[in-house]
Design a protein around this motif. Structure first.
Motif, PDB file in Angstrom:
ATOM      1  N   MET A   1       0.922  -1.064  -0.111  1.00 20.85           N
ATOM      2  CA  MET A   1       0.128  -0.013  -0.051  1.00 20.85           C
ATOM      3  C   MET A   1       0.833   1.239   0.159  1.00 20.85           C
ATOM      4  SD  MET A   1      -3.288   1.092   2.458  1.00 20.85           S
ATOM      5  CE  MET A   1      -2.270   1.199   3.928  1.00 20.85           C
ATOM      6  N   ALA A   2       0.594   2.028  -0.768  1.00 15.62           N
ATOM      7  CA  ALA A   2       1.476   3.269  -0.957  1.00 15.62           C
ATOM      8  C   ALA A   2       0.773   4.499  -0.537  1.00 15.62           C
ATOM      9  CB  ALA A   2       1.731   3.634  -2.652  1.00 15.62           C
ATOM     10  N   ALA A   3       1.754   5.486   0.037  1.00 15.80           N
ATOM     11  CA  ALA A   3       1.139   6.488   0.474  1.00 15.80           C
ATOM     12  C   ALA A   3       1.074   7.759  -0.478  1.00 15.80           C
ATOM     13  CB  ALA A   3       1.891   7.140   1.573  1.00 15.80           C
ATOM     14  N   ILE A   4      -0.169   8.278  -0.777  1.00 16.39           N
ATOM     15  CA  ILE A   4      -0.455   9.346  -1.765  1.00 16.39           C
ATOM     16  C   ILE A   4      -0.834  10.487  -1.174  1.00 16.39           C
ATOM     17  CG2 ILE A   4      -1.502   9.568  -3.986  1.00 16.39           C
ATOM     18  CD1 ILE A   4      -1.989   6.562  -4.438  1.00 16.39           C
ATOM     19  N   LEU A   5      -0.080  11.439  -1.852  1.00 18.58           N
ATOM     20  CA  LEU A   5      -0.859  12.823  -1.270  1.00 18.58           C
ATOM     21  C   LEU A   5      -1.321  13.582  -2.375  1.00 18.58           C
ATOM     22  CD1 LEU A   5      -0.469  15.216   0.700  1.00 18.58           C
ATOM     23  CD2 LEU A   5       1.676  15.764  -0.236  1.00 18.58           C
ATOM     24  N   ALA A   6      -2.314  14.094  -2.358  1.00 15.38           N
ATOM     25  CA  ALA A   6      -3.390  14.552  -3.360  1.00 15.38           C
ATOM     26  C   ALA A   6      -3.668  16.326  -3.150  1.00 15.38           C
ATOM     27  CB  ALA A   6      -4.434  13.975  -3.587  1.00 15.38           C
ATOM     28  N   THR A 106       9.602  11.105  -5.533  1.00  8.88           N
ATOM     29  CA  THR A 106       8.144  11.034  -5.651  1.00  8.88           C
ATOM     30  C   THR A 106       7.810  10.975  -7.111  1.00  8.88           C
ATOM     31  OG1 THR A 106       8.217  12.620  -3.762  1.00  8.88           O
ATOM     32  CG2 THR A 106       6.075  12.643  -4.877  1.00  8.88           C
ATOM     33  N   LYS A 107       6.818  10.200  -7.300  1.00  5.73           N
ATOM     34  CA  LYS A 107       6.223   9.778  -8.466  1.00  5.73           C
ATOM     35  C   LYS A 107       4.767  10.688  -8.711  1.00  5.73           C
ATOM     36  CE  LYS A 107       7.855   5.002  -8.938  1.00  5.73           C
ATOM     37  NZ  LYS A 107       8.999   5.312  -8.710  1.00  5.73           N
ATOM     38  N   LEU A 108       4.777  11.260  -9.668  1.00  7.64           N
ATOM     39  CA  LEU A 108       3.584  12.192 -10.008  1.00  7.64           C
ATOM     40  C   LEU A 108       2.727  11.636 -10.979  1.00  7.64           C
ATOM     41  CD1 LEU A 108       5.549  14.276  -8.408  1.00  7.64           C
ATOM     42  CD2 LEU A 108       4.336  15.862  -9.311  1.00  7.64           C
ATOM     43  N   LEU A 109       1.357  11.776 -10.644  1.00  6.22           N
ATOM     44  CA  LEU A 109       0.106  11.911 -11.491  1.00  6.22           C
ATOM     45  C   LEU A 109      -0.101  13.512 -11.764  1.00  6.22           C
ATOM     46  CD1 LEU A 109      -2.119  11.155 -13.638  1.00  6.22           C
ATOM     47  CD2 LEU A 109      -3.471  10.581 -11.574  1.00  6.22           C
ATOM     48  N   LEU A 110       0.215  14.260 -12.920  1.00  7.24           N
ATOM     49  CA  LEU A 110       0.114  15.584 -12.899  1.00  7.24           C
ATOM     50  C   LEU A 110      -1.088  15.662 -14.177  1.00  7.24           C
ATOM     51  CD1 LEU A 110       1.217  18.428 -12.663  1.00  7.24           C
ATOM     52  CD2 LEU A 110       2.843  18.012 -14.560  1.00  7.24           C
ATOM     53  N   MET A 111      -2.237  16.660 -13.337  1.00  7.02           N
ATOM     54  CA  MET A 111      -2.995  16.999 -14.171  1.00  7.02           C
ATOM     55  C   MET A 111      -3.480  18.351 -14.217  1.00  7.02           C
ATOM     56  SD  MET A 111      -5.908  13.842 -12.577  1.00  7.02           S
ATOM     57  CE  MET A 111      -5.910  14.785 -10.904  1.00  7.02           C
ATOM     58  N   ILE A 138       7.669  12.724 -13.240  1.00  5.22           N
ATOM     59  CA  ILE A 138       6.215  12.552 -13.683  1.00  5.22           C
ATOM     60  C   ILE A 138       5.992  11.239 -14.470  1.00  5.22           C
ATOM     61  CG2 ILE A 138       4.771  13.745 -15.220  1.00  5.22           C
ATOM     62  CD1 ILE A 138       6.180  15.809 -13.228  1.00  5.22           C
ATOM     63  N   VAL A 139       5.166  10.647 -13.835  1.00  2.00           N
ATOM     64  CA  VAL A 139       4.754   9.319 -14.460  1.00  2.00           C
ATOM     65  C   VAL A 139       3.896   9.373 -15.919  1.00  2.00           C
ATOM     66  CG1 VAL A 139       3.583   7.149 -14.002  1.00  2.00           C
ATOM     67  CG2 VAL A 139       4.980   8.051 -12.088  1.00  2.00           C
ATOM     68  N   GLN A 170      -4.462   4.499 -13.679  1.00  2.00           N
ATOM     69  CA  GLN A 170      -4.057   3.429 -13.309  1.00  2.00           C
ATOM     70  C   GLN A 170      -2.503   3.322 -13.911  1.00  2.00           C
ATOM     71  OE1 GLN A 170      -5.820   0.503 -12.290  1.00  2.00           O
ATOM     72  NE2 GLN A 170      -3.559  -0.286 -11.891  1.00  2.00           N
ATOM     73  N   THR A 171      -1.845   4.058 -14.747  1.00  2.00           N
ATOM     74  CA  THR A 171      -0.564   4.032 -15.101  1.00  2.00           C
ATOM     75  C   THR A 171       0.263   4.584 -13.878  1.00  2.00           C
ATOM     76  OG1 THR A 171      -0.788   4.378 -17.366  1.00  2.00           O
ATOM     77  CG2 THR A 171       1.272   5.293 -16.664  1.00  2.00           C
ATOM     78  N   PHE A 172      -0.157   5.587 -13.205  1.00  5.17           N
ATOM     79  CA  PHE A 172       0.398   5.991 -11.947  1.00  5.17           C
ATOM     80  C   PHE A 172       0.419   5.020 -11.177  1.00  5.17           C
ATOM     81  CE2 PHE A 172      -0.736   8.267  -7.892  1.00  5.17           C
ATOM     82  CZ  PHE A 172       0.496   8.715  -7.958  1.00  5.17           C
ATOM     83  N   LEU A 173      -0.858   4.439 -10.780  1.00  2.00           N
ATOM     84  CA  LEU A 173      -0.746   3.550  -9.555  1.00  2.00           C
ATOM     85  C   LEU A 173       0.036   2.295  -9.803  1.00  2.00           C
ATOM     86  CD1 LEU A 173      -4.711   3.525  -8.846  1.00  2.00           C
ATOM     87  CD2 LEU A 173      -2.650   4.724  -7.553  1.00  2.00           C
ATOM     88  N   ASP A 174       0.232   1.736 -11.081  1.00  2.00           N
ATOM     89  CA  ASP A 174       0.955   0.820 -11.346  1.00  2.00           C
ATOM     90  C   ASP A 174       2.521   1.122 -11.298  1.00  2.00           C
ATOM     91  OD1 ASP A 174      -1.153  -0.963 -12.215  1.00  2.00           O
ATOM     92  OD2 ASP A 174      -0.660  -0.513 -14.475  1.00  2.00           O
ATOM     93  N   ALA A 175       2.857   2.364 -11.421  1.00  2.00           N
ATOM     94  CA  ALA A 175       4.200   2.808 -11.034  1.00  2.00           C
ATOM     95  C   ALA A 175       4.582   2.913  -9.399  1.00  2.00           C
ATOM     96  CB  ALA A 175       4.403   4.167 -11.649  1.00  2.00           C
ATOM     97  N   LEU A 176       3.607   2.960  -8.811  1.00  2.00           N
ATOM     98  CA  LEU A 176       3.667   2.826  -7.408  1.00  2.00           C
ATOM     99  C   LEU A 176       3.964   1.496  -6.758  1.00  2.00           C
ATOM    100  CD1 LEU A 176       0.989   5.318  -6.096  1.00  2.00           C
ATOM    101  CD2 LEU A 176       3.436   5.986  -6.403  1.00  2.00           C
TER     102      LEU A 176
END
Length: 177
Positions: A1-6, A106-111, A138-139, A170-176
């Protein structure tokens, strides 16, 4: 389980980018998610004089610590006149003074999103080029154009954009993993 900050790069209490962040995080399961409402985090405008006189605020240090404790970050940036908002650029300026590599590891999903047809792609591009200088990976990215036509708090309405958003997440979550 990854820790995600949003969070969103906006300090508006009615931020559409924060609404996109909240929808995105609602789709995440089996991860520890912490949302930050940046409207609750005022930061004075950066200047060397301010830094010398008052140092770093507790809110800034806390934000840096939360970023560095996270495995991943979901971030949606707003746009003012084709660029990131002055507020978010100011936050980055302060963070970079506290620790130049505050995004290291830190891996990022940038929107981004906006009411217009480009979906804040100008701001997204600027930030996508800037954050790796601070150690970010930036994933993937996602831009939602026409926010008011394509979004509800329960879903992205346009089917193609909905699928694109789900794929980016999903790409972001897979990278985590």
């Amino acid at each position: 389980m990854a820790a995600i900050l949003a969070f969103a790069g906006s300090n508006s209490s009615t931020s559409i980018n924060f609404r996109l962040v909240k929808l995105t995080t609602s789709m995440v399961q089996n991860h520890d998610i912490q949302q930050l409402n940046m409207a609750e985090l005022p930061f004075v405008m950066f200047s060397e004089d301010e830094e010398k006189q008052n140092g770093y605020s507790d809110a800034l240090v806390d934000l840096k610590d939360k970023i560095q404790a996270a495995d991943g970050l979901i971030l949606s940036v707003n746009e003012h006149n084709g660029n990131p908002s002055a507020y978010f650029k100011n936050v980055l300026d302060w963070l970079s003074r506290l620790d130049r590599n505050f995004f290291e590891g830190t891996k990022l999903l940038l929107m981004s999103t906006s009411g217009g047809k480009r979906g804040a792609k100008g701001s997204l591009g600027v930030i996508e080029n800037m954050l790796p200088r601070f150690g970010a990976e930036i994933v993937t990215t996602f831009s939602l154009p026409g926010f008011y036509d394509n979004f509800s708090d329960e879903a992205i309405l346009d089917e193609g954009l909905k699928q694109e958003h789900a794929k980016a997440l999903q790409t972001f979550l897979d990278a985590l993993n």
